[in-house]
Scaffold this motif. Structure first.
Motif, PDB file in Angstrom:
ATOM      1  N   GLN A 131       0.842  -1.195   0.000  1.00  0.00           N
ATOM      2  CA  GLN A 131       0.000   0.000   0.000  1.00  0.00           C
ATOM      3  C   GLN A 131       0.875   1.241   0.000  1.00  0.00           C
ATOM      4  N   GLU A 132       0.236   2.387  -0.160  1.00  0.00           N
ATOM      5  CA  GLU A 132       0.995   3.638  -0.165  1.00  0.00           C
ATOM      6  C   GLU A 132       1.800   3.757   1.121  1.00  0.00           C
ATOM      7  N   GLY A 133       3.037   4.211   0.999  1.00  0.00           N
ATOM      8  CA  GLY A 133       3.895   4.376   2.170  1.00  0.00           C
ATOM      9  C   GLY A 133       4.820   3.201   2.411  1.00  0.00           C
ATOM     10  N   VAL A 134       4.571   2.098   1.734  1.00  0.00           N
ATOM     11  CA  VAL A 134       5.446   0.922   1.886  1.00  0.00           C
ATOM     12  C   VAL A 134       6.685   1.106   1.014  1.00  0.00           C
ATOM     13  N   GLU A 135       7.825   0.681   1.527  1.00  0.00           N
ATOM     14  CA  GLU A 135       9.049   0.735   0.734  1.00  0.00           C
ATOM     15  C   GLU A 135       9.323  -0.637   0.149  1.00  0.00           C
ATOM     16  N   LEU A 136       9.598  -0.685  -1.135  1.00  0.00           N
ATOM     17  CA  LEU A 136       9.891  -1.968  -1.775  1.00  0.00           C
ATOM     18  C   LEU A 136      11.260  -1.912  -2.430  1.00  0.00           C
ATOM     19  N   GLU A 137      11.938  -3.051  -2.409  1.00  0.00           N
ATOM     20  CA  GLU A 137      13.188  -3.141  -3.155  1.00  0.00           C
ATOM     21  C   GLU A 137      12.851  -3.409  -4.617  1.00  0.00           C
ATOM     22  N   VAL A 138      13.487  -2.640  -5.483  1.00  0.00           N
ATOM     23  CA  VAL A 138      13.238  -2.769  -6.921  1.00  0.00           C
ATOM     24  C   VAL A 138      14.558  -3.045  -7.612  1.00  0.00           C
ATOM     25  N   ARG A 139      14.607  -4.117  -8.390  1.00  0.00           N
ATOM     26  CA  ARG A 139      15.823  -4.466  -9.135  1.00  0.00           C
ATOM     27  C   ARG A 139      15.580  -4.250 -10.614  1.00  0.00           C
ATOM     28  N   GLY A 140      16.561  -3.786 -11.298  1.00  0.00           N
ATOM     29  CA  GLY A 140      16.424  -3.566 -12.729  1.00  0.00           C
ATOM     30  C   GLY A 140      16.514  -2.076 -13.020  1.00  0.00           C
ATOM     31  N   PRO A 141      15.965  -1.660 -14.161  1.00  0.00           N
ATOM     32  CA  PRO A 141      15.201  -2.430 -15.144  1.00  0.00           C
ATOM     33  C   PRO A 141      16.090  -3.299 -16.048  1.00  0.00           C
ATOM     34  N   ARG A 142      15.422  -4.299 -16.617  1.00  0.00           N
ATOM     35  CA  ARG A 142      16.040  -5.149 -17.638  1.00  0.00           C
ATOM     36  C   ARG A 142      15.067  -5.223 -18.810  1.00  0.00           C
ATOM     37  N   ASN A 143      15.633  -5.458 -19.991  1.00  0.00           N
ATOM     38  CA  ASN A 143      14.745  -5.509 -21.158  1.00  0.00           C
ATOM     39  C   ASN A 143      15.082  -6.696 -22.052  1.00  0.00           C
ATOM     40  N   ARG A 144      14.206  -7.672 -22.067  1.00  0.00           N
ATOM     41  CA  ARG A 144      14.364  -8.810 -22.984  1.00  0.00           C
ATOM     42  C   ARG A 144      13.248  -8.819 -24.017  1.00  0.00           C
ATOM     43  N   PHE A 145      12.562  -7.709 -24.118  1.00  0.00           N
ATOM     44  CA  PHE A 145      11.421  -7.617 -25.030  1.00  0.00           C
ATOM     45  C   PHE A 145      11.508  -6.259 -25.747  1.00  0.00           C
TER      46      PHE A 145
END
Ligand code: FES
Length: 350
Positions: free
Chosen positions: A127-141
């Motif tokens: 939900q809003e306010g949550v911190e998430l780990e984000v990896r990337g970006p990667r593009n295989r498309f």
């Protein structure tokens, strides 16, 4: 239409989910621009911590999430990021916002009622306010240069296609078939219809109103050299592939894994740094054998699509059974949850 085609089309209109599972992009033409760098090159193995600043309903069963940060790595249409969810599950989602926006990423996901928990967590716990780990970006498309483009998207499969449509020059020749169960369940429908309004480029097929899409008609008379892109459930990929003329290789982004962890013969795995040698049985996986010795070895999906279990291989011939790693990554690394050995022994840097 044959019975086989009717049943295939029935299935393809059932939207299968939001997380990207297996990717295969056929790179027979040069990309419009170079694909985004790999995550290890831009964000490190652990990725970036981004703040969820929007979590909103986009369509029936679909939520969109905006993740904000600063000076985010740039991306190209077709790229995806890995989200590390609060439970530790890792799921991949296509980026569907503005590639020029370096302060936020936008993704969308469909709730899969009988899924493995990732989409439910995104819908119900993120939900809003949550911190998430984000990896990337990667593009295989990646979007390649081509004289014309033909897109087929099933439900949530519209997400990587939308930035492609926005990126194409105004005079580009393209057409899109966008299918779903109902119009209300199809995210970004208005945006897509607007983009194609000038030349009636978009065919929307909502099963409850229009019945089944006529893929045969849509894929007939492909323009010379057209790049065909398809994103959606496996059945949709197969239906498109089987209708293309010989020699036409589609660019595909899948929603279901095609690989299995076990199978074939037994082999040995040496853990170089730990000084141990393990046997991987015919019905087992390298991951299972390694975790029996090293329980903290990271993994998540166990299906060869999240990349969490990637390990460096020092010796031996790898039997790659994923469709995630790039050719250069395959040279000296493997996804140990699904891939196996062609040689009698592999040496891992573990
Ligand atoms: Fe996800 Fe192996 S655990 S690719």
């Amino acid at each position: 239409m044959s019975n086989k085609h009717v049943s295939t089309l029935k299935i393809l209109m059932v939207v299968a989910g939001g997380a990207l599972v297996v990717r295969r992009a056929v790179r027979d033409r040069a990309p419009v621009r170079p694909p985004a760098p790999s995550p290890s090159a831009v964000t490190g193995v652990r990725g970036l911590k981004l703040l969820v600043t929007a979590h909103e309903r986009l369509a029936d069963g679909v939520v969109g999430i905006r993740l904000e940060g600063h000076d985010l790595p740039r991306w190209e249409p077709g790229a995806h990021v890995d989200l590390v969810l609060p439970s530790g599950l890792v799921r991949q989602y296509s980026l569907c916002g503005d590639p020029e926006d370096t302060s936020s990423y936008t993704v969308a996901t469909r709730l899969v009622e009988d899924g493995r928990g990732g989409s439910r967590e995104v819908h119900e716990q993120v939900q809003e306010g949550v911190e998430l780990e984000v990896r990337g970006p990667r593009n295989r498309f990646p979007l390649v240069e081509a004289p014309a483009y033909v897109f087929v998207a099933g439900g949530i499969g519209i997400t990587p296609v939308l930035p492609m449509l926005r990126a194409l020059p105004e005079d580009a020749e393209w057409r899109l078939l966008y299918g779903g169960r109902t119009r209300a369940s199809m995210p970004f429908l208005e945006d897509v219809e607007k983009l194609g309004a000038d030349r009636a480029r978009v065919t929307v097929v909502a099963e409850d109103e229009d019945g089944l899409p006529d893929l045969d008609a849509f894929l007939a008379d492909l323009p010379e050299g057209a790049a065909v892109y398809c994103c959606g459930p496996e059945t949709l990929m197969a239906a498109v592939e089987e209708r293309l003329p010989e020699g036409t290789a589609p660019h595909l982004e899948r929603f279901a894994p095609r690989t299995a962890a076990g199978g074939d013969g037994e082999f040995e795995v040496e853990l170089h740094r730990s000084g141990r040698t393990l046997t991987v049985g015919a019905g087992s996986s390298v991951l299972a054998a390694v975790r029996a010795e090293l329980p903290n070895t990271p993994y998540s999906c166990e299906q060869g699509w999240c990349g969490t279990c990637q390990q460096r291989v020092l010796e031996g011939e790898i039997d790659h059974r994923d469709e995630l790693l790039t050719d250069s990554e395959r040279g000296d690394s493997m996804l140990i949850c699904v891939s196996r050995a062609r040689s009698a022994r592999l040496v891992l840097d573990l």
